[in-house]
Design a protein around this motif. Structure first.
Motif, PDB file in Angstrom:
ATOM      1  N   GLN A 545       0.833  -1.203   0.000  1.00  0.00           N
ATOM      2  CA  GLN A 545       0.000   0.000   0.000  1.00  0.00           C
ATOM      3  C   GLN A 545       0.870   1.256   0.000  1.00  0.00           C
ATOM      4  OE1 GLN A 545      -2.529  -0.558   3.434  1.00  0.00           O
ATOM      5  NE2 GLN A 545      -4.245  -1.266   2.169  1.00  0.00           N
ATOM      6  N   GLU A 546       1.952   1.215   0.736  1.00  0.00           N
ATOM      7  CA  GLU A 546       2.856   2.359   0.774  1.00  0.00           C
ATOM      8  C   GLU A 546       3.465   2.600  -0.607  1.00  0.00           C
ATOM      9  OE1 GLU A 546       5.006   5.576   2.078  1.00  0.00           O
ATOM     10  OE2 GLU A 546       3.403   4.496   3.122  1.00  0.00           O
ATOM     11  N   VAL A 547       3.876   1.525  -1.282  1.00  0.00           N
ATOM     12  CA  VAL A 547       4.428   1.664  -2.634  1.00  0.00           C
ATOM     13  C   VAL A 547       3.377   2.232  -3.579  1.00  0.00           C
ATOM     14  CG1 VAL A 547       5.336   0.375  -4.601  1.00  0.00           C
ATOM     15  CG2 VAL A 547       6.097  -0.206  -2.283  1.00  0.00           C
ATOM     16  N   HIS A 593       1.544   7.103   8.646  1.00  0.00           N
ATOM     17  CA  HIS A 593       0.930   7.616   9.873  1.00  0.00           C
ATOM     18  C   HIS A 593      -0.151   6.655  10.395  1.00  0.00           C
ATOM     19  CE1 HIS A 593      -1.745   8.954   6.674  1.00  0.00           C
ATOM     20  NE2 HIS A 593      -2.698   9.111   7.574  1.00  0.00           N
ATOM     21  N   LEU A 594      -0.838   5.923   9.475  1.00  0.00           N
ATOM     22  CA  LEU A 594      -1.797   4.927   9.920  1.00  0.00           C
ATOM     23  C   LEU A 594      -1.091   3.758  10.610  1.00  0.00           C
ATOM     24  CD1 LEU A 594      -4.398   4.687   6.999  1.00  0.00           C
ATOM     25  CD2 LEU A 594      -4.833   5.419   9.352  1.00  0.00           C
ATOM     26  N   SER A 595       0.006   3.326  10.029  1.00  0.00           N
ATOM     27  CA  SER A 595       0.765   2.230  10.651  1.00  0.00           C
ATOM     28  C   SER A 595       1.282   2.643  12.018  1.00  0.00           C
ATOM     29  CB  SER A 595       1.922   1.821   9.732  1.00  0.00           C
ATOM     30  OG  SER A 595       1.449   1.328   8.500  1.00  0.00           O
ATOM     31  N   SER A 600       0.968   2.252  17.954  1.00  0.00           N
ATOM     32  CA  SER A 600       0.862   2.898  19.262  1.00  0.00           C
ATOM     33  C   SER A 600      -0.424   2.487  19.963  1.00  0.00           C
ATOM     34  CB  SER A 600       0.910   4.420  19.104  1.00  0.00           C
ATOM     35  OG  SER A 600       2.122   4.827  18.501  1.00  0.00           O
ATOM     36  N   PHE A 601      -1.506   2.380  19.222  1.00  0.00           N
ATOM     37  CA  PHE A 601      -2.804   2.012  19.794  1.00  0.00           C
ATOM     38  C   PHE A 601      -2.747   0.626  20.429  1.00  0.00           C
ATOM     39  CE2 PHE A 601      -7.044   0.165  19.536  1.00  0.00           C
ATOM     40  CZ  PHE A 601      -7.839   1.163  20.090  1.00  0.00           C
ATOM     41  N   ARG A 620     -10.956   4.915   7.620  1.00  0.00           N
ATOM     42  CA  ARG A 620      -9.952   5.270   6.613  1.00  0.00           C
ATOM     43  C   ARG A 620      -9.163   4.029   6.174  1.00  0.00           C
ATOM     44  NH1 ARG A 620      -6.002   9.368   8.577  1.00  0.00           N
ATOM     45  NH2 ARG A 620      -5.631   9.801   6.384  1.00  0.00           N
ATOM     46  N   GLU A 621      -8.867   3.147   7.135  1.00  0.00           N
ATOM     47  CA  GLU A 621      -8.150   1.915   6.814  1.00  0.00           C
ATOM     48  C   GLU A 621      -9.000   1.043   5.882  1.00  0.00           C
ATOM     49  OE1 GLU A 621      -4.791   0.187   6.756  1.00  0.00           O
ATOM     50  OE2 GLU A 621      -4.905   1.165   8.724  1.00  0.00           O
ATOM     51  N   TRP A 622     -10.290   0.965   6.179  1.00  0.00           N
ATOM     52  CA  TRP A 622     -11.181   0.183   5.333  1.00  0.00           C
ATOM     53  C   TRP A 622     -11.251   0.773   3.924  1.00  0.00           C
ATOM     54  CZ3 TRP A 622     -15.613   2.009   2.958  1.00  0.00           C
ATOM     55  CH2 TRP A 622     -16.379   1.056   2.288  1.00  0.00           C
TER      56      TRP A 622
END
Length: 640
Positions: A545-547, A593-595, A600-601, A620-622
């Protein structure tokens, strides 16, 4: 059984099988079976979907169709059934049932058997011969193992003891004669056509079987060996000792006619399986014909294997691009001059590699190179440095790594046998992922570890981003999906060129001598296997996803509410969901930032990850997942 044992007997000393004639014969059913291989646990390697179809099966299927059309064997009805064990089960019950019919003769042809498939081929031959079914075995192993080493090697002698017929060499010009002798009971156990290389201009072309191609990820692809042979003299290669150094080619007219005919069946992409298509004497006419087809609106494309010097052939690159070439596989082998000299590949000039690669990339062609680890000058440290240079300095898109091995039929293997070197006796390991001989600078375990590390070192996020930037359309998605395929395969310990999608493990399809597990034990084994696979995909997802976020082409749906409504009202939920997800993520350019948030969560570090925002981040992840998967499965049209 050891590959370095003295060879025993000669072809002329082997007994001739007794005649098996049947005057009531009305139907000949020929099962063309490409054997698979066993993994290190003894399971047969089979996948739900394959990646690279077998050109040998297509070639043999074409020969059978030609015999049937021309009625070369008289009034006998000929039926050809292609079975690729890499993606199919062998229909044993059907074959056994058919063999009992009084008016039917069943012949099993084990096709294109490579060294790593020989163990499985021997198991299959033994099983069929136990039912008195005729078995023919051909391919690079049986043709090459005694091509330059005299006598009959032990594993071939064991195969002959089953009553199977060993067929050496290419059968395009004599397949009808072989079947005729078999039906008449005069075919010897050792059929040698190694030196009689057929004129391909006179032979039928490979025929793609539509039912077979449904088992592959790309259904609209077809393979063609436009030529055979290779003019070079690489010590690790078997081509020159099996197919010869003289180039033999099919005619451009026949190839183009076949392309037009198969275009009507939905075939769009062609893989020229020639060891070196650039040495086809009439490559220009083939490219010109394909360019003309494209000008007429027929969207054909191709990929091919070539040498490093192909870019020096006047007009080759330009005409290849006009013909729709979007992917080249180049035998680079090494960027160490000492290694290239040791392999007899002096025509590869390291100082020219970068410009050669960039010549193709500037024309929008994906560059893939074959790279061999384990040459005499290699060390664990030098391999790390060479892989880095290959990635960053030479700049290739895709690197396919292999461990150097003395493949039967090569000069390396002949030299090892003659010098009495200790070779790994297990032919099942001869698939380029195992170290089979001792190395002067490292242990076998160190070489195998260097091989595994090379994949991870090359396929970094930064490299994939760099390779994908600036690409669009089919080229972008082809390269992105290849990255997915390679990381998925190597993460499971499979070589990408030998793998596929969704590995199957039948508890009963085990190597001879391997204990078959009970249902409960096998079920637990499969649960463990699936958990490893899911963990791999869980790690792959954010990485890819990052790529994608850093390189994705912008699609017209993003930010357009009208497109969302239109997609929903026209009952296209896939496009509607994709558009809504794009809308939600239109400002998202990275998932880091999501990762970081979820990490952290989960650690309960709520001073960094506000738990109140978890629902929003989950949405947002979905949305990111929906958009990512929808574009991977069905790439959208790209706006200019």
């Amino acid at each position: 059984m050891s590959l370095c044992l003295p060879h025993v007997g000669t072809a002329s000393s082997l007994p001739v099988l007794s005649p098996m004639t049947d005057p009531t014969l009305r139907k000949l059913r020929i099962y063309l079976i490409r054997p698979s291989r066993y993994d290190d646990e003894g399971y047969l390697v089979r996948h739900w979907k394959g990646v690279i179809p077998s050109n040998t099966l297509a070639t043999m299927h074409g020969l059978n169709r030609h015999l049937a059309d021309t009625r070369a064997l008289g009034d006998i009805e000929i039926e050809s059934i292609a079975v690729d064990e890499a993606v199919q089960r062998v229909p044993f019950r059907t074959i056994f049932r058919e063999s009992r019919k009084p008016d039917t003769r069943v012949v099993v042809a084990l096709c294109g058997v490579q060294s790593n498939q020989f163990v499985r081929a021997l198991d299959l031959a033994s099983r069929f011969r136990a039912r008195d079914i005729d078995v023919l075995v051909g391919g690079f192993h049986v043709s090459g193992v005694n091509a330059i080493v005299p006598g009959v090697s032990p594993e071939i002698a064991e195969l002959l003891q089953t009553g199977a017929h060993v067929v050496r060499g290419e059968v395009d010009g004599c397949w009808g004669d072989i079947l005729g002798q078999l039906l008449g009971g005069t075919l010897p156990p050792w059929v040698d056509h190694l030196g009689a290389q057929p004129d391909l201009a006179l032979q039928p072309l490979p025929v793609s079987d539509a039912h077979y191609m449904k088992r592959f990820a790309v259904k609209h692809q077809c393979t063609i060996d436009a030529s055979r042979g290779c003019p070079f003299n690489c010590s690790f290669c078997t081509i020159i000792n099996v197919q010869g150094r003289r180039m033999r080619a099919r005619t451009p007219a026949a190839i183009l006619q076949s392309m037009r005919r198969q275009y009507a069946r939905g075939i769009r992409n062609y893989f020229f399986t020639d060891d070196n298509f650039a040495r086809h004497p009439q490559w220009e006419s083939i490219f010109d014909g394909m360019a003309e087809m494209r000008a007429q609106g027929m969207g054909v494309s191709c990929m091919m294997q070539i040498d490093t010097q192909a870019v020096r052939i006047p007009g080759f690159v330009d005409k290849a691009v006009k013909a729709g070439c979007d992917h080249v596989f180049i035998g680079l082998e090494s960027i160490n001059p000492d290694n290239l000299a040791a392999a007899g590949k002096r025509h590869n000039r390291v100082e020219d590699f970068r410009e050669m690669i960039q010549t193709w990339k500037r024309r929008g062609v994906i560059t893939q190179v074959g790279y061999i680890l384990g040459f005499p000058a290699d060390t664990p440290a030098s391999i790390v440095d060479d892989v880095r240079r290959l990635r960053d300095e030479v700049g290739v898109d895709i690197a396919t790594f292999f461990i150097l091995m003395p493949l039967p039929g090569s000069a390396d293997h002949a030299r090892a046998v003659q010098q009495g070197e200790e070779l790994d006796p297990d032919l099942n390991k001869y698939e380029s992922t195992h170290a089979l001989v001792d190395h002067p600078n490292m242990t076998r375990a160190e070489l195998e570890q260097a091989y595994r590390d090379a994949w991870g070192q090359f396929y970094t996020v930064d490299h994939m981003k760099q390779a994908l930037r600036g690409l669009s359309g089919v080229t972008y998605w082809s390269l992105f999906q290849m990255f997915l395929w390679y990381i998925n395969s190597t993460g499971q310990g499979e070589h990408p060129m030998l793998g596929g999608f969704w590995r199957k493990r039948d508890r009963r399809d085990r190597r001879a001598g391997t204990r078959v597990q009970g249902r409960l034990a096998h079920g637990l084994h499969m649960i463990g296997h699936m958990s490893k696979l899911l963990r791999l995909w869980w790690r792959m997802l954010p990485l890819m996803q990052e790529v994608w976020l850093a390189t994705r082409p912008v699609i017209e749906q993003e930010g357009r509410v009208a497109t969302i409504l239109k997609g929903a009202l026209s009952f296209r939920p896939h496009r509607a969901a994709q558009a809504m997800a794009a809308r939600m993520n239109r400002m998202l350019s990275t998932r880091q930032h999501l990762s970081t948030y979820w990490s952290s969560f989960l650690r309960l570090a709520w001073h960094r990850a506000n738990p109140l925002t978890a629902p929003w981040n989950a949405v947002r992840e979905w949305a990111l997942l929906v958009q990512f998967l929808s574009q991977i499965c069905a790439p959208p049209p790209i706006s200019k």
